[in-house]
Motif scaffolding. Structure first.
Motif, PDB file in Angstrom:
ATOM      1  N   TYR A  29     -62.485 -38.760 -61.935  1.00  0.00           N
ATOM      2  CA  TYR A  29     -61.042 -38.611 -62.128  1.00  0.00           C
ATOM      3  C   TYR A  29     -60.629 -37.147 -62.015  1.00  0.00           C
ATOM      4  N   MET A  30     -61.433 -36.237 -62.515  1.00  0.00           N
ATOM      5  CA  MET A  30     -61.127 -34.819 -62.414  1.00  0.00           C
ATOM      6  C   MET A  30     -61.187 -34.343 -60.961  1.00  0.00           C
ATOM      7  N   VAL A  31     -62.101 -34.887 -60.167  1.00  0.00           N
ATOM      8  CA  VAL A  31     -62.152 -34.560 -58.741  1.00  0.00           C
ATOM      9  C   VAL A  31     -60.860 -35.024 -58.068  1.00  0.00           C
ATOM     10  N   PHE A  32     -60.394 -36.212 -58.437  1.00  0.00           N
ATOM     11  CA  PHE A  32     -59.125 -36.703 -57.895  1.00  0.00           C
ATOM     12  C   PHE A  32     -57.972 -35.790 -58.292  1.00  0.00           C
ATOM     13  N   ILE A  33     -57.948 -35.324 -59.530  1.00  0.00           N
ATOM     14  CA  ILE A  33     -56.883 -34.433 -59.997  1.00  0.00           C
ATOM     15  C   ILE A  33     -56.904 -33.118 -59.215  1.00  0.00           C
ATOM     16  N   ILE A  34     -58.079 -32.555 -59.008  1.00  0.00           N
ATOM     17  CA  ILE A  34     -58.186 -31.301 -58.244  1.00  0.00           C
ATOM     18  C   ILE A  34     -57.719 -31.525 -56.815  1.00  0.00           C
ATOM     19  N   TRP A  35     -58.136 -32.617 -56.192  1.00  0.00           N
ATOM     20  CA  TRP A  35     -57.723 -32.918 -54.825  1.00  0.00           C
ATOM     21  C   TRP A  35     -56.208 -33.091 -54.740  1.00  0.00           C
ATOM     22  N   ASN A  36     -55.624 -33.823 -55.705  1.00  0.00           N
ATOM     23  CA  ASN A  36     -54.184 -34.053 -55.722  1.00  0.00           C
ATOM     24  C   ASN A  36     -53.424 -32.741 -55.950  1.00  0.00           C
ATOM     25  N   LEU A  37     -53.937 -31.899 -56.815  1.00  0.00           N
ATOM     26  CA  LEU A  37     -53.322 -30.595 -57.065  1.00  0.00           C
ATOM     27  C   LEU A  37     -53.327 -29.746 -55.799  1.00  0.00           C
ATOM     28  N   ALA A  38     -54.431 -29.734 -55.085  1.00  0.00           N
ATOM     29  CA  ALA A  38     -54.526 -28.960 -53.847  1.00  0.00           C
ATOM     30  C   ALA A  38     -53.605 -29.523 -52.769  1.00  0.00           C
ATOM     31  N   ARG A  39     -53.519 -30.835 -52.706  1.00  0.00           N
ATOM     32  CA  ARG A  39     -52.668 -31.469 -51.695  1.00  0.00           C
ATOM     33  C   ARG A  39     -51.193 -31.203 -51.966  1.00  0.00           C
ATOM     34  N   GLU A  40     -50.769 -31.353 -53.220  1.00  0.00           N
ATOM     35  CA  GLU A  40     -49.359 -31.162 -53.552  1.00  0.00           C
ATOM     36  C   GLU A  40     -48.928 -29.700 -53.472  1.00  0.00           C
ATOM     37  N   SER A  41     -49.849 -28.787 -53.707  1.00  0.00           N
ATOM     38  CA  SER A  41     -49.500 -27.368 -53.636  1.00  0.00           C
ATOM     39  C   SER A  41     -49.634 -26.815 -52.219  1.00  0.00           C
ATOM     40  N   LYS A  42     -50.058 -27.679 -51.288  1.00  0.00           N
ATOM     41  CA  LYS A  42     -50.256 -27.278 -49.888  1.00  0.00           C
ATOM     42  C   LYS A  42     -51.174 -26.058 -49.800  1.00  0.00           C
ATOM     43  N   ALA A  43     -52.308 -26.157 -50.487  1.00  0.00           N
ATOM     44  CA  ALA A  43     -53.238 -25.031 -50.583  1.00  0.00           C
ATOM     45  C   ALA A  43     -53.983 -24.771 -49.275  1.00  0.00           C
ATOM     46  N   GLY A  44     -54.058 -25.722 -48.394  1.00  0.00           N
ATOM     47  CA  GLY A  44     -54.821 -25.542 -47.166  1.00  0.00           C
ATOM     48  C   GLY A  44     -56.309 -25.729 -47.427  1.00  0.00           C
TER      49      GLY A  44
END
Length: 75
Positions: A29-44
């Motif tokens: 679940y934490m991996v999903f949260i990190i992935w979602n955070l990166a996706r929503e912030s458009k981190a590249g």
């Protein structure tokens, strides 16, 4: 002295089993949260790499600790 039995397992066995399965679910679940955070912030790609490296290092430490315990117990 009788040990408590939960679902046919002693309390230490049940605790170890729950720790491994529930903590594995929490890590996923934490991996999903990190992935979602990166996706929503458009981190590249580079930003996502740093997010996973920085935030995932603690999870890696827990997994590495379990592997080291298994390796040392085998010898």
């Amino acid at each position: 002295m009788n040990q408590a039995v939960i679902f046919g397992l002693t309390e230490p066995e049940f605790g170890e089993l729950c720790l491994k399965f529930l903590l594995s679910g929490l890590i996923a679940y934490m991996v999903f949260i990190i992935w979602n955070l990166a996706r929503e912030s458009k981190a590249g790609k580079y930003g996502m790499m740093w997010l996973f490296l920085g935030l995932g290092l603690g999870m890696f430490g827990f997994i590495a600790k379990e592997l080291i315990i298994k390796i040392l117990a085998a010898h």
